[in-house]
Design a protein around this motif. Structure first.
Motif, PDB file in Angstrom:
ATOM      1  N   MET A 131      40.483  54.775  34.324  1.00  5.58           N
ATOM      2  CA  MET A 131      40.783  53.734  35.298  1.00  5.58           C
ATOM      3  C   MET A 131      39.701  52.661  35.193  1.00  5.58           C
ATOM      4  N   SER A 132      40.121  51.418  35.066  1.00  8.62           N
ATOM      5  CA  SER A 132      39.167  50.313  34.997  1.00  8.62           C
ATOM      6  C   SER A 132      39.921  49.011  35.207  1.00  8.62           C
ATOM      7  N   LEU A 133      39.182  47.920  35.237  1.00 10.40           N
ATOM      8  CA  LEU A 133      39.817  46.616  35.335  1.00 10.40           C
ATOM      9  C   LEU A 133      40.607  46.298  34.071  1.00 10.40           C
ATOM     10  N   ASP A 134      40.311  46.974  32.985  1.00  5.65           N
ATOM     11  CA  ASP A 134      41.079  46.820  31.748  1.00  5.65           C
ATOM     12  C   ASP A 134      42.245  47.807  31.692  1.00  5.65           C
ATOM     13  N   ARG A 135      42.001  49.058  32.060  1.00  9.08           N
ATOM     14  CA  ARG A 135      43.057  50.084  32.072  1.00  9.08           C
ATOM     15  C   ARG A 135      43.615  50.163  33.486  1.00  9.08           C
ATOM     16  N   ARG A 136      44.702  49.416  33.741  1.00  7.27           N
ATOM     17  CA  ARG A 136      45.196  49.222  35.100  1.00  7.27           C
ATOM     18  C   ARG A 136      46.567  49.851  35.333  1.00  7.27           C
ATOM     19  N   ASP A 137      47.064  50.681  34.424  1.00  9.79           N
ATOM     20  CA  ASP A 137      48.422  51.202  34.595  1.00  9.79           C
ATOM     21  C   ASP A 137      48.559  52.042  35.859  1.00  9.79           C
ATOM     22  N   TRP A 138      47.472  52.712  36.289  1.00 10.48           N
ATOM     23  CA  TRP A 138      47.497  53.482  37.535  1.00 10.48           C
ATOM     24  C   TRP A 138      47.765  52.588  38.743  1.00 10.48           C
ATOM     25  N   LEU A 139      47.333  51.339  38.647  1.00 13.57           N
ATOM     26  CA  LEU A 139      47.520  50.374  39.723  1.00 13.57           C
ATOM     27  C   LEU A 139      48.853  49.645  39.583  1.00 13.57           C
ATOM     28  N   GLU A 140      49.160  49.240  38.361  1.00 13.77           N
ATOM     29  CA  GLU A 140      50.394  48.503  38.104  1.00 13.77           C
ATOM     30  C   GLU A 140      51.619  49.329  38.491  1.00 13.77           C
ATOM     31  N   ASP A 141      51.539  50.638  38.322  1.00 14.45           N
ATOM     32  CA  ASP A 141      52.665  51.508  38.656  1.00 14.45           C
ATOM     33  C   ASP A 141      53.138  51.280  40.086  1.00 14.45           C
ATOM     34  N   THR A 193      28.129  46.217  38.146  1.00 13.79           N
ATOM     35  CA  THR A 193      28.383  46.618  39.529  1.00 13.79           C
ATOM     36  C   THR A 193      29.688  46.037  40.041  1.00 13.79           C
ATOM     37  N   VAL A 194      29.964  44.786  39.712  1.00 14.44           N
ATOM     38  CA  VAL A 194      31.225  44.165  40.152  1.00 14.44           C
ATOM     39  C   VAL A 194      32.421  44.949  39.624  1.00 14.44           C
ATOM     40  N   LEU A 195      32.357  45.367  38.375  1.00 12.82           N
ATOM     41  CA  LEU A 195      33.458  46.150  37.804  1.00 12.82           C
ATOM     42  C   LEU A 195      33.641  47.475  38.526  1.00 12.82           C
ATOM     43  N   LEU A 196      32.543  48.120  38.897  1.00 18.62           N
ATOM     44  CA  LEU A 196      32.642  49.390  39.614  1.00 18.62           C
ATOM     45  C   LEU A 196      33.076  49.168  41.058  1.00 18.62           C
ATOM     46  N   TRP A 197      32.603  48.103  41.676  1.00 20.84           N
ATOM     47  CA  TRP A 197      33.046  47.785  43.033  1.00 20.84           C
ATOM     48  C   TRP A 197      34.556  47.590  43.080  1.00 20.84           C
ATOM     49  N   TRP A 198      35.112  46.999  42.026  1.00 21.18           N
ATOM     50  CA  TRP A 198      36.564  46.775  42.016  1.00 21.18           C
ATOM     51  C   TRP A 198      37.311  48.100  42.132  1.00 21.18           C
ATOM     52  N   LEU A 199      36.823  49.135  41.491  1.00 20.22           N
ATOM     53  CA  LEU A 199      37.430  50.460  41.626  1.00 20.22           C
ATOM     54  C   LEU A 199      37.139  51.059  42.999  1.00 20.22           C
ATOM     55  N   GLN A 200      35.901  50.962  43.436  1.00 18.18           N
ATOM     56  CA  GLN A 200      35.492  51.581  44.701  1.00 18.18           C
ATOM     57  C   GLN A 200      36.151  50.927  45.917  1.00 18.18           C
ATOM     58  N   HIS A 234      39.215  50.137  46.219  1.00 20.60           N
ATOM     59  CA  HIS A 234      40.555  50.679  46.410  1.00 20.60           C
ATOM     60  C   HIS A 234      40.520  51.719  47.531  1.00 20.60           C
ATOM     61  N   PRO A 235      41.586  51.861  48.317  1.00 19.78           N
ATOM     62  CA  PRO A 235      41.590  52.847  49.410  1.00 19.78           C
ATOM     63  C   PRO A 235      41.291  54.275  48.982  1.00 19.78           C
ATOM     64  N   ALA A 236      41.511  54.591  47.704  1.00 23.25           N
ATOM     65  CA  ALA A 236      41.200  55.939  47.223  1.00 23.25           C
ATOM     66  C   ALA A 236      39.705  56.168  47.078  1.00 23.25           C
ATOM     67  N   ARG A 237      38.899  55.117  47.246  1.00 22.62           N
ATOM     68  CA  ARG A 237      37.444  55.229  47.097  1.00 22.62           C
ATOM     69  C   ARG A 237      37.109  55.901  45.768  1.00 22.62           C
ATOM     70  N   ILE A 238      37.662  55.346  44.720  1.00 18.12           N
ATOM     71  CA  ILE A 238      37.542  55.922  43.376  1.00 18.12           C
ATOM     72  C   ILE A 238      36.075  56.064  42.995  1.00 18.12           C
ATOM     73  N   ALA A 239      35.745  57.224  42.433  1.00 23.47           N
ATOM     74  CA  ALA A 239      34.375  57.500  41.997  1.00 23.47           C
ATOM     75  C   ALA A 239      34.257  57.155  40.515  1.00 23.47           C
ATOM     76  N   PRO A 240      33.561  56.079  40.159  1.00 24.63           N
ATOM     77  CA  PRO A 240      33.469  55.697  38.753  1.00 24.63           C
ATOM     78  C   PRO A 240      32.478  56.566  37.984  1.00 24.63           C
TER      79      PRO A 240
END
Length: 302
Positions: free
Chosen positions: A167-177, A246-253, A255-261
């Motif tokens: 999961m990342s700002l590049d690999r977004r299929d989990w979000l796009e779904d 940090t900005v890239l990790l914040w983008w994941l964090q 999310h409501p799932a509070r994704i752990a990068p």
């Protein structure tokens, strides 16, 4: 995965142990105390050099959360790599990881990849035995969908606590779904629908491997969308007094799932660039989060 030297040999030396120690120290300095392994990383050498550092640093083991994975067998000679989640294999691989890590218990064990031949009752018996012996404290999975997690969970008397996905700002299929429902693009997405929602509803913490997108927005860029995203990431970092990582990790964090990068790097300077993701709340507004997504997407939402 970056620790332990190269992938081509079984040997490691003092320089590899020193490099592992430097990476661990950098993480701890940043408030990062969870370390993610797998039995196959650097053919076992990642665990081995980490174990060497634990052995020569009294008290370190008590300060950290140790996670490892099993379930992949690497290619050997002419035999290709396969997946193996037989109960007996899990027990043997955990024993080998404990020996390499020089510890008597693993905090979290993840099943690395789904094995189509796996028997969930057999897996559950192995995990239950490890838990009852105090060898493994908690369990999770990696690269599995909601149905696979639910099927295994039905055979366990304790909860699965994590699912590690790319999961990342590049690999977004989990979000796009979640936004391509009822669009022609949905069929091409490929990500198993409902997996993020299942994890949210059942307390399964999402962990993101590849969270820094292999440097795609902080180093090399290969497309106009990537270059535009890198500029936006840099601008947000400057405005907020932090780093692009940090900005890239914040983008994941955010999310409501509070994704752990999972940071993934063994370079101390790269680890330290992620410090604010561990020590500060994600500082992105609703609009800034969407700006990052849409810029990386290179196209408007449906």
């Amino acid at each position: 995965m970056a620790l332990g030297g190269d992938w081509d040999t079984d040997a490691y030396g003092p320089a590899d142990i020193d490099a592992a120690e430097a990476a661990i120290e950098a993480a701890l300095d940043c408030g990062i105390d969870t370390f993610d392994h797998a039995d196959i990383y650097r053919r076992g050498k990642a665990e081995a050099v980490f174990g060497e550092v634990l052995a020569r640093t009294p008290g370190l083991r008590e300060r950290i959360v140790l996670q490892t994975k099993c379930g992949i067998r690497l290619a050997a000679g002419e035999r290709p790599g396969i997946y193996d989640l037989r109960g007996a294999t899990i027990l043997r691989r955990v024993e080998e990881s404990l020996e390499r890590l020089r510890t008597d218990a693993i905090d979290v064990l993840l099943l690395h990849r789904p094995d189509p031949l796996a028997d969930p009752e057999d897996i559950a018996a192995a995990l239950t035995s490890l838990r009852e012996q105090g060898i493994v404290r908690r369990f999770g999975v990696s690269n599995m969908n909601a149905a696979q997690i639910a099927r295994l969970q039905r055979h366990l008397a304790f909860p699965l606590v994590a699912n590690q996905l790319e999961m990342s700002l590049d690999r977004r299929d989990w979000l796009e779904d979640g936004v391509l429902v009822n669009t022609p693009a949905a069929a091409a997405g490929g990500f198993p629908s409902g997996t993020v929602e299942y994890c949210l509803d059942h307390g399964v913490r999402l962990q993101a491997w590849g969270a820094l997108a292999q440097g795609r927005f902080t180093g090399r860029q290969e497309s106009p969308a990537e270059r535009a995203t890198a500029r936006l990431v840099r601008g947000l970092a400057e405005a907020k007094g932090t780093t692009p990582e940090t900005v890239l990790l914040w983008w994941l964090q955010r999310h409501p799932a509070r994704i752990a990068p999972v940071v993934g790097s063994g370079r101390p300077e790269r680890i330290r660039a992620c410090r604010d993701a561990a020590l500060r709340e994600p500082d992105l507004t609703h609009e800034e989060w969407y700006d990052l997504w849409l810029t990386a997407r290179g196209a408007p939402l449906p």
